[in-house]
Design an enzyme around this catalytic site. Structure first.
Site, PDB file in Angstrom:
ATOM      1  N   THR A 135      95.479  66.685  27.748  1.00  0.00           N
ATOM      2  CA  THR A 135      96.027  67.073  26.440  1.00  0.00           C
ATOM      3  C   THR A 135      96.626  65.874  25.713  1.00  0.00           C
ATOM      4  O   THR A 135      97.270  65.023  26.328  1.00  0.00           O
ATOM      5  CB  THR A 135      97.118  68.156  26.644  1.00  0.00           C
ATOM      6  OG1 THR A 135      96.559  69.224  27.399  1.00  0.00           O
ATOM      7  CG2 THR A 135      97.638  68.680  25.319  1.00  0.00           C
ATOM      8  N   GLU A 136      96.430  65.853  24.390  1.00  0.00           N
ATOM      9  CA  GLU A 136      97.005  64.774  23.565  1.00  0.00           C
ATOM     10  C   GLU A 136      97.940  65.379  22.524  1.00  0.00           C
ATOM     11  O   GLU A 136      97.832  66.573  22.210  1.00  0.00           O
ATOM     12  CB  GLU A 136      95.867  64.001  22.889  1.00  0.00           C
ATOM     13  CG  GLU A 136      94.941  63.374  23.920  1.00  0.00           C
ATOM     14  CD  GLU A 136      93.917  62.432  23.306  1.00  0.00           C
ATOM     15  OE1 GLU A 136      93.747  62.440  22.076  1.00  0.00           O
ATOM     16  OE2 GLU A 136      93.296  61.686  24.092  1.00  0.00           O
ATOM     17  N   PRO A 137      98.836  64.563  21.964  1.00  0.00           N
ATOM     18  CA  PRO A 137      99.766  65.126  20.977  1.00  0.00           C
ATOM     19  C   PRO A 137      99.052  65.813  19.815  1.00  0.00           C
ATOM     20  O   PRO A 137      99.526  66.802  19.275  1.00  0.00           O
ATOM     21  CB  PRO A 137     100.543  63.893  20.491  1.00  0.00           C
ATOM     22  CG  PRO A 137     100.440  62.906  21.599  1.00  0.00           C
ATOM     23  CD  PRO A 137      99.114  63.145  22.258  1.00  0.00           C
ATOM     24  N   GLY A 350     119.224  94.528  29.930  1.00  0.00           N
ATOM     25  CA  GLY A 350     119.953  93.306  29.563  1.00  0.00           C
ATOM     26  C   GLY A 350     120.034  92.298  30.696  1.00  0.00           C
ATOM     27  O   GLY A 350     120.103  91.086  30.452  1.00  0.00           O
ATOM     28  N   GLU A 373      94.786  75.159  30.599  1.00  0.00           N
ATOM     29  CA  GLU A 373      93.364  75.277  30.934  1.00  0.00           C
ATOM     30  C   GLU A 373      92.648  76.293  30.048  1.00  0.00           C
ATOM     31  O   GLU A 373      91.856  77.098  30.505  1.00  0.00           O
ATOM     32  CB  GLU A 373      93.189  75.577  32.423  1.00  0.00           C
ATOM     33  CG  GLU A 373      94.054  74.622  33.208  1.00  0.00           C
ATOM     34  CD  GLU A 373      93.540  74.198  34.545  1.00  0.00           C
ATOM     35  OE1 GLU A 373      92.372  74.424  34.850  1.00  0.00           O
ATOM     36  OE2 GLU A 373      94.339  73.597  35.278  1.00  0.00           O
ATOM     37  N   SER A 376      94.322  81.695  25.249  1.00  0.00           N
ATOM     38  CA  SER A 376      93.653  83.009  25.141  1.00  0.00           C
ATOM     39  C   SER A 376      92.637  83.012  24.015  1.00  0.00           C
ATOM     40  O   SER A 376      91.564  83.615  24.131  1.00  0.00           O
ATOM     41  CB  SER A 376      94.696  84.103  24.883  1.00  0.00           C
ATOM     42  OG  SER A 376      95.478  84.261  26.019  1.00  0.00           O
TER      43      SER A 376
END
Ligand SMILES: Cc1cc2nc3c(=O)[nH]c(=O)nc-3n(C[C@H](O)[C@H](O)[C@H](O)COP(=O)(O)OP(=O)(O)OC[C@H]3O[C@@H](n4cnc5c(N)ncnc54)[C@H](O)[C@@H]3O)c2cc1C
Length: 393
Positions: A135-137, A350, A373, A376
């Protein structure tokens, strides 16, 4: 242990050996890992000492064949291991899943014999923790658009770019990195590398503070003209996208199995609470609206587990790619984990927000599994495209 009426859920077709794996891993996880998880989360401490406990159990290399020091039995057993570990701890399950599905699996399938001998025994012995730097920014879903650049240099390659949300990075001895040799070519430029962070200059690892999963110490990994030798190349240049696809195919299996474990944990917590907590002079488990939630939770967990075990059996049968079934399992299981956490929280009322109760933490952790990965949305799109015939396996 699982709540007694549910202790035979979806295991009718497990072999005796697979049941034995489940029983041993469950017992180990409940005794050796579960009691320490909350302490690690509160302290934001990476659970290195818990991960070390996996080694003598053979749990660091369940997808690595014996000849490379691993404990591979079959893919369903691997799923059962991921499920049982995730039932008690996201991070411990993640280290097994990332190291085996994404990294060791890619080396086994696409690596040279020298790469297999160099990396796999260390992973199986727990000496090398792996990180997947995907993943990259700028985005994790559109991986073909990656910006990290690999340029040719004498005797190797230079990597420049940033990877974000990287699990285990600060403790990793192997980075599975994907970079582009030609950004204009999108996925056709993607190239895979096996990078030793301890021997590579030009890599810096910085904290990536999270609202949850503080014990994972997620990081950003920066490559600044980092030189990696030729033997770091996995497969061929520009052939990294199919490697990534294959890695994610197995990765989605183990993530889906982890989601089943999380969904089951919500049930394990909610059922005794519903049978103890009283309102209006009755146990809340006697109220139909609470029973509806329990029924929904059981159905989701069972559906997800069946999809995961079926996918494992397809892989054990030697079906090379089961992309649609991987997406089905990942989508359904991650949504089951999230919805079970939400229903579980409602049952706890609660108290689900109180630090003392685990159920609230499970919601954020399950949600993270809905992103990792493949989100959805991505999996829904893939399933639809397979169903419509727009995409082939
Ligand atoms: C706890 C945690 C651990 C992680 N560990 C790792 C790791 O170890 N290594 C690693 O590389 N990454 C890791 N990730 C990153 C994860 O894989 C990404 O978050 C994920 O791939 C999504 O990328 P993104 O967050 O950039 O979202 P984006 O890609 O920016 O997407 C944002 C939203 O847009 C939606 N979207 C995007 N494209 C479409 C489309 N075509 N149609 C419809 N909707 C679309 C997405 O589904 C999502 O809902 C981790 C994430 C978390 C939360």
């Amino acid at each position: 242990m699982a709540t007694p009426p549910l202790d035979r859920m979806a295991d009718f077709d497990l072999t005796d050996e697979q049941r034995q794996v489940r029983s041993v891993v469950r017992d180990f996880a409940e005794k050796e890992i579960l009691p320490f998880v909350e302490e690690h989360e509160q302290a934001g401490r990476y659970p290195l000492e818990l991960i070390e406990k996996l080694v003598p159990m053979g749990l660091m290399g369940p997808m690595i064949p014996e000849r490379y020091g691993g404990s591979f039995g079959d893919v369903v057993s691997y799923g059962v291991i991921c499920e049982e570990l995730a039932r008690v701890d996201w991070v411990v399950a993640s280290v097994v899943s990332v190291s085996n599905s994404l990294c060791a699996g890619s080396i086994l399938k696409f690596g040279s014999e020298a790469q297999k001998e160099h990396w796999l025994p260390g992973i199986a012995r727990g000496e090398i923790i792996c990180s997947a730097c995907l993943t990259e920014p700028g985005g994790g879903t559109d991986l073909g658009n990656m910006q990290t650049l690999a340029t040719r240099a004498e005797g190797g390659w230079r990597l420049t770019g940033t990877k974000t949300f990287i699990s285990h990075a600060a403790h990793a001895g192997l980075f599975f990195v994907v970079a582009s040799v030609d950004r204009d070519q999108k996925h056709r430029g993607v190239t895979a590398f096996l990078v030793d962070p301890h021997r590579t200059e030009g890599i810096t690892i910085s904290d990536f503070p999270m609202r949850t999963l503080k014990r994972d110490n997620l990081a950003e990994v920066h490559f600044e003209d980092a030189f990696v030798p030729d033997d770091a190349l996995l497969g061929e240049p520009r052939k990294g996208f199919p490697i990534l696809g294959s890695a994610l195919d197995t990765g989605r299996f183990s993530v889906a199995a982890r989601c089943v474990g999380q969904a089951q944990r919500c049930l394990d917590l909610a059922i005794p609470y519903a049978m103890e907590r009283e309102a209006f002079g009755h146990r809340i488990g006697e109220f139909q609206m609470i029973q509806q939630k329990i029924a929904d939770m059981v159905c989701r967990t069972e559906q997800a587990r069946l999809l995961v075990y079926r996918l494992g059996r397809m892989k054990d049968a030697g079906i090379p790619r089961a992309s649609m079934e991987s997406s089905l399992a990942k989508l359904c299981a991650s949504q089951a984990a999230v919805k079970n956490a939400l229903d579980g929280m409602q049952i706890f009322g609660g108290y689900s927000c109180a630090q003392e109760y685990e159920i609230g933490r499970l919601l954020m952790e399950a949600k993270a599994l809905e992103f990792g990965e493949g989100t959805s949305e991505l999996h829904s799109r893939l399933i639809a495209e397979f169903a419509l015939g727009i995409r082939k396996q």
